[in-house]
Write a protein that holds these residues in place. Structure first.
Motif, short mmCIF file in Angstrom:
data_model
loop_
_atom_site.label_atom_id
_atom_site.label_comp_id
_atom_site.label_asym_id
_atom_site.label_seq_id
_atom_site.Cartn_x
_atom_site.Cartn_y
_atom_site.Cartn_z
N ALA A 126 -29.56 -71.22 13.29
CA ALA A 126 -30.56 -70.58 14.14
C ALA A 126 -31.70 -71.54 14.48
CB ALA A 126 -31.11 -69.32 13.47
N ASP A 127 -32.08 -72.39 13.54
CA ASP A 127 -33.15 -73.35 13.82
C ASP A 127 -32.73 -74.35 14.89
OD1 ASP A 127 -34.88 -72.20 11.99
OD2 ASP A 127 -34.32 -73.55 10.35
N ALA A 128 -31.47 -74.73 14.89
CA ALA A 128 -30.97 -75.65 15.91
C ALA A 128 -31.00 -75.00 17.29
CB ALA A 128 -29.55 -76.11 15.58
N VAL A 129 -30.69 -73.72 17.34
CA VAL A 129 -30.76 -72.98 18.61
C VAL A 129 -32.20 -72.90 19.09
CG1 VAL A 129 -30.41 -70.74 19.71
CG2 VAL A 129 -28.66 -71.67 18.19
N ASP A 130 -33.12 -72.60 18.18
CA ASP A 130 -34.53 -72.50 18.57
C ASP A 130 -35.06 -73.85 19.07
OD1 ASP A 130 -34.64 -69.83 18.03
OD2 ASP A 130 -35.69 -70.03 16.12
N HIS A 131 -34.65 -74.92 18.42
CA HIS A 131 -35.07 -76.25 18.88
C HIS A 131 -34.53 -76.54 20.27
CE1 HIS A 131 -34.79 -80.71 19.18
NE2 HIS A 131 -36.01 -80.62 18.70
N MET A 132 -33.27 -76.14 20.52
CA MET A 132 -32.69 -76.34 21.84
C MET A 132 -33.46 -75.54 22.89
SD MET A 132 -28.73 -75.99 23.16
CE MET A 132 -28.54 -74.29 22.61
N ILE A 133 -33.86 -74.34 22.57
CA ILE A 133 -34.66 -73.54 23.50
C ILE A 133 -36.01 -74.21 23.75
CG2 ILE A 133 -35.88 -71.34 23.77
CD1 ILE A 133 -33.49 -70.03 22.27
N ASP A 134 -36.61 -74.77 22.70
CA ASP A 134 -37.87 -75.48 22.87
C ASP A 134 -37.72 -76.64 23.85
OD1 ASP A 134 -39.27 -73.87 21.12
OD2 ASP A 134 -39.01 -75.20 19.40
N VAL A 135 -36.68 -77.43 23.70
CA VAL A 135 -36.49 -78.64 24.52
C VAL A 135 -35.98 -78.30 25.91
CG1 VAL A 135 -35.23 -80.82 24.72
CG2 VAL A 135 -36.14 -80.10 22.50
N ASN A 136 -35.04 -77.36 26.01
CA ASN A 136 -34.36 -77.09 27.28
C ASN A 136 -35.07 -76.07 28.16
OD1 ASN A 136 -32.46 -78.75 26.12
ND2 ASN A 136 -30.75 -77.35 26.35
N VAL A 137 -35.92 -75.23 27.57
CA VAL A 137 -36.56 -74.15 28.34
C VAL A 137 -38.09 -74.25 28.30
CG1 VAL A 137 -36.78 -71.65 28.66
CG2 VAL A 137 -34.61 -72.62 27.86
N ARG A 138 -38.65 -74.20 27.10
CA ARG A 138 -40.11 -74.21 27.02
C ARG A 138 -40.70 -75.52 27.53
NH1 ARG A 138 -38.97 -71.46 21.89
NH2 ARG A 138 -39.58 -69.27 22.09
N ALA A 139 -40.09 -76.64 27.17
CA ALA A 139 -40.61 -77.94 27.61
C ALA A 139 -40.59 -78.09 29.13
CB ALA A 139 -39.86 -79.08 26.94
N PRO A 140 -39.49 -77.79 29.82
CA PRO A 140 -39.53 -77.90 31.28
C PRO A 140 -40.59 -77.01 31.93
CG PRO A 140 -37.26 -77.81 30.54
CD PRO A 140 -38.12 -77.53 29.34
N TYR A 141 -40.76 -75.81 31.41
CA TYR A 141 -41.78 -74.92 32.00
C TYR A 141 -43.17 -75.51 31.82
CZ TYR A 141 -44.89 -71.05 32.86
OH TYR A 141 -45.92 -70.30 33.35
N HIS A 142 -43.52 -75.85 30.61
CA HIS A 142 -44.89 -76.34 30.36
C HIS A 142 -45.13 -77.69 31.03
CE1 HIS A 142 -46.00 -73.03 27.82
NE2 HIS A 142 -44.97 -73.24 27.01
#
Length: 237
Positions: A96-112
């Protein structure tokens, strides 16, 4: 080629693969290019020496660090958000932590990063996010979380295109299919399976994706916004 002479361009995730090809393309066209890297220090230093671009150590999963890097580049003419990570596996067993990290890099980072860039971006600027054809199609098991992140990019691109259109800023996603890189090598174990889905049965070259980025960032891309530009050899057809 000098179609980006003196343009201020930032590539997030530019040390390897598609990102590195994009750095080379813009630098060869006269742009003032900065690019970020996380773990690939040697590759980043070699690319900087080759192209004259500026390498910037930045963790895309760290929002404060990421937005500070974007802000420090000032008024950008284009930002290309290529940083990404891939986690595949059985959703009942995947970490689950790997999935959350992927969401951070692939989704949250592009938005911000896109929002921070837009604060100072020159009118008629360009925001380009490297997505994936898997935002449209996931033809094998184990890719649910990855596909989730790439579908999220699609919604972000459509929304930001509306938000920034009055300034002439375009926002688009490039959606590669199988592309020869460290993440997905052309001679990798999944190559034959992926080619079986494709009309053109080969991996794309990173330079082909970079040319599409340059087209969207150039004057011919002025009326292309809110779009998903798929370059996948028919993988999703």
């Amino acid at each position: 080629m000098n179609d980006f002479e003196a343009k201020n361009v930032l590539v997030l995730g530019g040390s390897r693969g598609i990102g590195a090809a994009i750095v080379r393309r813009f630098a060869a066209s006269g742009a003032n290019v900065g690019f970020t890297y996380a773990g690939s220090k040697q590759a980043a230093e070699e690319l900087a020496a080759e192209t004259g671009a500026t390498a910037l150590r930045t963790d895309s999963a760290d929002r404060s660090e990421l937005t500070a890097t974007v802000a420090a580049r000032g008024a950008l003419d284009a930002i290309v958000i290529a940083a990404g990570t891939l986690v595949l596996g059985d959703p009942l067993q995947i970490d689950a932590d790997a999935v959350d990290h992927m969401i951070d890099v692939n989704v949250r980072a592009p938005y911000h990063a896109a929002v921070e860039a837009a604060r100072r971006m020159n009118d008629n600027g360009r925001i380009i996010v490297i997505g994936s054809v898997n935002g449209d199609r996931m033809p094998f098991a184990g890719g649910a979380a990855y596909a989730l992140t790439k579908s999220a990019v699609q919604g972000m691109v459509r929304g930001l295109a509306r938000d920034l259109g009055e300034r002439g800023i375009t926002v688009n996603s490039i959606q590669p299919g199988p592309t020869d890189s460290d993440m997905n090598p052309a001679d990798g174990p999944m190559a034959a399976t992926m080619h079986s889905f494709m009309a053109i049965k080969r991996h794309a070259r990173t330079e082909e994706v970079a040319e599409l980025a340059a087209y969207l960032a150039g004057p011919h891309g002025a009326m292309i916004t809110g779009s998903m530009q798929t370059i996948d050899g028919g993988f999703g057809a």
